[in-house]
Design an enzyme around this catalytic site. Structure first.
Site, mmCIF file in Angstrom:
data_model
loop_
_atom_site.group_PDB
_atom_site.id
_atom_site.type_symbol
_atom_site.label_atom_id
_atom_site.label_comp_id
_atom_site.label_asym_id
_atom_site.label_seq_id
_atom_site.Cartn_x
_atom_site.Cartn_y
_atom_site.Cartn_z
ATOM 1 N N GLU A 46 43.891 35.564 43.857
ATOM 2 C CA GLU A 46 42.786 34.606 43.849
ATOM 3 C C GLU A 46 43.284 33.320 43.228
ATOM 4 O OE1 GLU A 46 39.332 36.333 41.961
ATOM 5 O OE2 GLU A 46 39.740 38.218 42.984
ATOM 6 N N ASP A 57 32.915 30.189 33.008
ATOM 7 C CA ASP A 57 34.227 30.507 32.467
ATOM 8 C C ASP A 57 34.327 30.303 30.966
ATOM 9 O OD1 ASP A 57 35.921 31.346 34.705
ATOM 10 O OD2 ASP A 57 35.374 29.389 35.524
#
Lengths: 255, 392
Positions: A46, A57
């Site tokens: 990814e 995040d």
């Protein structure tokens, strides 16, 4: 041919997927990282498209994203880097990021670039379902690209089924209610959640991500799914001075 | 009804709900329940009770005599600065904390820029006995010290946002991350008409008490229920949304939003989103957004901590796009001068955010007209900035 679907046909367990931020530690590291991951026999890759405001995040990916942006990473640069990637690896590659940079790049142009580079799928966690259906679905179906959706412990059963019906490739099971990069050994609630999802007998395979940081958590995740994704901890292990050595060392610790 | 949110959460092309799955269940819970809850008689009764007895509403509509003389217009000030805690922000926090209670939430989080929304949130959390965490950019913590201490006195846990420009946008990122990590017992009180649907609509509804009162108050003094101009400053746009709300469909009213141009729209130190922004997605909605050609969000600047946000609420993006509302931008110095002028002419030191709304009289054709300005906040928190600026 879709490399993701093929992968899951051939391999049912212990699928190791590695996430890294494009443009980190240095602007032109993407190819070396992918090449080394290929040599280490990682199953899935990814590539994170950095965004200035990554709300899902934690500090590690916030930091790698900032550095990547400051290094000059953007989608034009990334697609240039990936133009000949299929000369290097046949591992399935998925792009992952936030809507805004893709929206500015232009959805149609973006899809064309994915096809030109022979990439396999896309994860845009903040893209609403309606927008996916309007902008992406028909061309993704036609070109056999995978659009991967996330589910979390709080995703309702109805919604999971809807996601399963509209996905191809795999379902990205977020291991807990959390942003990326939080270390965890799984607790009772999480294991209950994994079991609950497994009992739904979804048509798509499942990969667990978020909070997978070492061999132990990887193996544990694999007990409850087809595999797991490591992101933050992989990024943390990257050594600018000897990139490929640090990658080899890290993957050896996991596999 | 063309300025209301549609059933998918959009104002024209803007709005929606661009959130990761980790926030979906929380937002969905709000979306499904907010109208049912806020439309209940018992909710309305309690909301109005606190607005009246606790906030001090209705706020006066004050005829600014000397200001009117100077600009040869009939200038009224909607005195939101007289609300408890010193700004309009508390209208929304009262509404949202009652909503959080109805949803059986135990903890509250919020972001804040100037600290006014943080203080208003800390205040209602103390009032209702709920835990409170406020995220504030580290830069804003420095320039709005009195408000930080007010929040702490009120019992809030003020946490610095250390990423990016360390201002409002980054505080919002941190609050969203906190919510992702704590989805079950926590409600996020967003302070402006930004964020994923239903926040922009919900916050606008709670702030619409401002224009609701205005209709009644103007009718009494002017024998008509609408002015010729309404002027309000716009960061995210909550005070503007509140005072525009009941006049959106009345085309006789000129609606003016004033953005912060910072050091100027041609410099890279500005926060004038309608001048510098393009369509984009941030903090859960599609709106006008200051960003570079790669879709990375630009770090905004304004002397006022409450206006330096790189976007505007989707309602405002729609009002701008459809030309229903005119958006002007004024620079730091113009705003500061207007703040001093209001102080000298009317004895009111405004918040620096609010001062922006007072610096556009010369740019508008208001002679002989009825003008209402939303005096959204008082300047106590900004003394240090006034002193540092020093030109008075």
């Amino acid at each position: 041919m879709n490399r993701i679907t093929n992968l899951f046909k051939e391999k049912k367990n212990n699928i190791l997927s590695i996430y890294f931020t494009a443009g980190y530690p240095s602007l032109n590291d993407s190819i070396e990282i992918i090449k080394t991951l290929d040599e280490c026999n990682v199953d899935l890759i990814e590539i994170g498209m950095p965004f200035s405001d990554p709300i899902a995040d934690g500090p590690i990916i916030q930091n790698s994203s900032n550095i990547a942006i400051n290094n000059g990473m953007n989608l034009n640069v990334l697609f240039d880097q990936l133009a000949d990637i299929r000369k290097i690896t046949e591992i399935p590659i998925i792009l992952m990021g936030y809507v805004n940079p893709v929206y500015q790049f232009g959805y149609d142009k973006f899809i064309k670039k994915i096809l030109d580079c022979h990439l396999d799928g896309l994860i845009l966690p903040d893209l609403p379902f309606d927008d996916y259906k309007i902008q992406f679905k028909s061309i993704f179906d036609k070109k056999n690209l995978s659009f991967i959706s996330l589910i979390t412990p709080n995703t309702s059963e109805d919604r999971i089924k809807q996601i399963d019906n509209n996905s191809n490739g795999f379902i990205y099971m977020v291991s807990s209610s959390s942003i990326t990069g939080k270390k965890s050994s799984f607790n009772k609630n999480q294991i209950q959640y994994f079991n609950r999802i497994n009992s739904l007998s979804l048509k798509n395979p499942k990969i667990i991500g978020f909070g997978i940081s070492d061999k132990e958590s990887f193996e544990q995740a694999c007990k409850y799914s087809n595999g797991a994704i490591i992101g933050s901890n992989f990024i943390k292990s990257l050594d600018k001075n000897d990139l490929s050595k640090s990658i080899r060392k890290y993957i050896r610790l996991i596999k | 009804m063309k300025y209301n949110v549609d059933n998918k959460g959009f104002y024209g092309d803007f709005g929606g709900s661009y959130i990761p799955e980790m926030l979906f269940s929380n937002i969905d819970e709000l979306r499904k329940n907010y109208l049912n809850i806020v439309n209940k008689d018992s909710f309305e009764k309690e909301f109005n009770y606190y607005l009246n007895k606790y906030v001090g509403r209705p706020t006066p509509l004050y005829y600014a005599n000397r200001l009117s003389e100077k600009y040869r217009a009939k200038i009224y000030l909607k005195r939101e600065d007289l609300c408890h805690t010193g700004a309009h922000k508390i209208n929304n926090t009262i509404g949202q904390i009652l909503l959080a209670k109805a949803l059986k939430k135990k903890k509250i989080i919020a972001e804040t820029g100037a600290g006014q929304h943080g203080v208003a949130t800390a205040t209602v959390c103390a009032l209702m006995g709920m835990d409170c965490v406020i995220y504030m950019g580290e830069v804003d913590i420095q320039r709005q010290k009195p408000n930080v201490e007010r929040m702490r006195i009120l019992g809030a846990d003020v946490r610095p946002a250390l990423s990016g420009s360390k201002t409002l946008k980054d505080a919002t990122n941190e609050a969203m991350r906190h919510w992702i990590n704590n989805p079950d017992d926590t409600h996020y009180i967003i302070g402006s008409v930004v964020g994923p649907h239903p926040y922009p609509d919900m916050v606008a509804r709670f702030q619409s008490v401002i224009s609701k009162e205005l209709i009644y108050q103007l009718n009494k003094v002017e024998n008509r229920n609408y002015p010729d101009f309404i002027i309000a400053c716009v960061g995210g746009g909550s005070n503007a949304a509140g005072i525009f709300y009941h006049y959106l469909e009345n085309s006789k009213v000129n609606l003016i939003g004033v953005e912060a141009a910072g050091l100027g729209v041609s410099t890279n130190k500005s926060a004038a989103t309608t001048k510098l922004g393009k369509k984009g997605v941030l903090h859960g909605s599609k709106t006008l957004l200051m960003q570079d050609e790669n879709g990375q969000v630009t770090e905004p600047y304004s002397i006022s901590a409450g206006l330096d946000y790189p976007g505007i609420g989707p309602l405002h993006a729609h009002l701008f796009n459809s030309k229903r509302c005119e958006y002007l931008s004024v620079e730091d110095d113009e705003a500061m001068n207007a703040g001093i002028e209001l102080s000298r002419l009317e004895g009111i030191i405004p918040a620096i955010e609010t001062a922006h709304a007072f610096s556009v009289f010369d740019k508008l054709n208001i002679k002989g007209k009825i003008v209402v300005i939303n005096l959204s906040g008082r300047g106590d928190k900004d003394l240090e900035t006034y002193i540092k600026w020093g030109k008075y």
